[in-house]
Design a protein around this motif. Structure first.
Motif, mmCIF file in Angstrom:
data_model
loop_
_atom_site.group_PDB
_atom_site.id
_atom_site.type_symbol
_atom_site.label_atom_id
_atom_site.label_comp_id
_atom_site.label_asym_id
_atom_site.label_seq_id
_atom_site.Cartn_x
_atom_site.Cartn_y
_atom_site.Cartn_z
ATOM 1 N N VAL A 1 10.293 -4.576 -13.025
ATOM 2 C CA VAL A 1 9.243 -5.638 -13.140
ATOM 3 C C VAL A 1 8.264 -5.593 -11.979
ATOM 4 C CG1 VAL A 1 8.954 -8.122 -13.086
ATOM 5 C CG2 VAL A 1 10.479 -7.150 -14.340
ATOM 6 N N GLN B 1 5.919 -2.451 -12.322
ATOM 7 C CA GLN B 1 5.205 -2.794 -13.112
ATOM 8 C C GLN B 1 3.838 -3.658 -12.378
ATOM 9 O OE1 GLN B 1 7.198 -4.421 -16.380
ATOM 10 N NE2 GLN B 1 7.040 -2.288 -17.530
ATOM 11 N N ARG B 2 4.304 -4.808 -12.016
ATOM 12 C CA ARG B 2 3.249 -5.690 -11.084
ATOM 13 C C ARG B 2 2.485 -4.657 -10.250
ATOM 14 N NH1 ARG B 2 3.565 -8.090 -6.390
ATOM 15 N NH2 ARG B 2 2.198 -10.187 -6.284
ATOM 16 N N LEU C 1 1.965 -12.742 -15.978
ATOM 17 C CA LEU C 1 2.886 -13.154 -14.944
ATOM 18 C C LEU C 1 2.556 -14.663 -14.838
ATOM 19 C CD1 LEU C 1 1.735 -10.659 -12.041
ATOM 20 C CD2 LEU C 1 3.651 -10.612 -13.513
ATOM 21 N N ARG D 1 16.442 -4.176 -13.719
ATOM 22 C CA ARG D 1 15.139 -4.818 -14.283
ATOM 23 C C ARG D 1 14.159 -5.468 -13.211
ATOM 24 N NH1 ARG D 1 11.276 -5.521 -18.021
ATOM 25 N NH2 ARG D 1 10.950 -7.542 -18.204
ATOM 26 N N ASN D 2 14.813 -5.930 -12.167
ATOM 27 C CA ASN D 2 13.872 -6.455 -10.967
ATOM 28 C C ASN D 2 13.109 -5.263 -10.502
ATOM 29 O OD1 ASN D 2 14.979 -8.951 -11.004
ATOM 30 N ND2 ASN D 2 16.607 -8.615 -9.432
ATOM 31 N N ILE E 1 -0.006 -7.182 -18.114
ATOM 32 C CA ILE E 1 1.612 -8.166 -18.162
ATOM 33 C C ILE E 1 1.199 -9.512 -17.737
ATOM 34 C CG2 ILE E 1 3.737 -8.394 -16.793
ATOM 35 C CD1 ILE E 1 3.379 -5.248 -16.189
#
Length: 198
Positions: A175, A178-179, A5, A171-172, A3
């Motif tokens: 994300v 995933q991070r 960033l 969505r927050n 991803i």
């Protein structure tokens, strides 16, 4: 798949502490490059060199929880000269700023003309008067700026605010998950340690 960033705001807590002057300047130049690429950089610094200071657009100096200066580094000399605290020749403006917001400066200035030291109560009183002068100057400047800018919002800011996409809470969460997953994937020992701690 990794991803990408690309945070738009970066916060740094004393990134130059413990570095030699060359490395500290390199860090400041790198932060300047990030800022020029559209990121907002917010950093705390303690007595930066004049070369480092020039890499920042805006600085805020605090003393006892009060703002004593807020503006571009290039205006430090002019601002404090107008308040009766001129920067001596060949002196780093940041060093001078840190000097005049410390009570010891009152003692040192007094000892230049007298061999009898000032009592702590007088030093404290004079320093509070100096601090209040700086704070009043800051608030006066802010008040004038607000009056000047009222009703003149830059078009770019209004346009970008309208075009911003609203990010939903789901969505927050996705994300951030995933991070976190990628951080643990790249550093499995960190994940194991946290599991053991839990």
């Amino acid at each position: 798949r990794a991803i990408a960033l690309t945070p738009q705001i970066l916060l740094f807590d004393e990134p130059t502490t413990g570095l030699d002057s060359k490395s500290a300047l390199d860090v400041a130049i790198l932060l300047r490059m990030l800022a020029d690429n559209g990121r907002t950089i917010i950093s705390t610094l303690h007595t930066p060199s004049s070369e480092i200071l020039k890499n920042f657009d805006q600085i805020i100096c605090l003393c006892k929880g009060e703002i004593v200066y807020d503006g571009p580094p290039s205006q430090i000399i002019e601002h404090f000269s107008s308040l009766g605290h001129s920067v001596p020749p060949l002196t780093n403006p940041a060093d001078h700023l840190m000097t005049i917001i410390h009570p010891d400066d009152i003692r040192i200035q007094h000892l230049k003309t007298s061999s009898v030291p000032l009592p702590d109560s007088i030093v404290s009183e004079r320093f509070e008067q100096r601090l209040q002068k700086f704070v009043v100057a800051y608030h006066t400047k802010v008040k004038v700026t607000k009056i000047t800018m009222e009703g003149h919002e830059p078009l770019e800011k209004l346009t970008s605010a309208r075009n911003q996409k609203k990010v939903r809470e789901v969505r927050n969460v996705v994300v951030l998950f995933q991070r976190t997953w990628w951080i643990y994937y790249r550093h499995p020992n960190s994940f194991r340690i946290k599991v053991v701690q839990t």
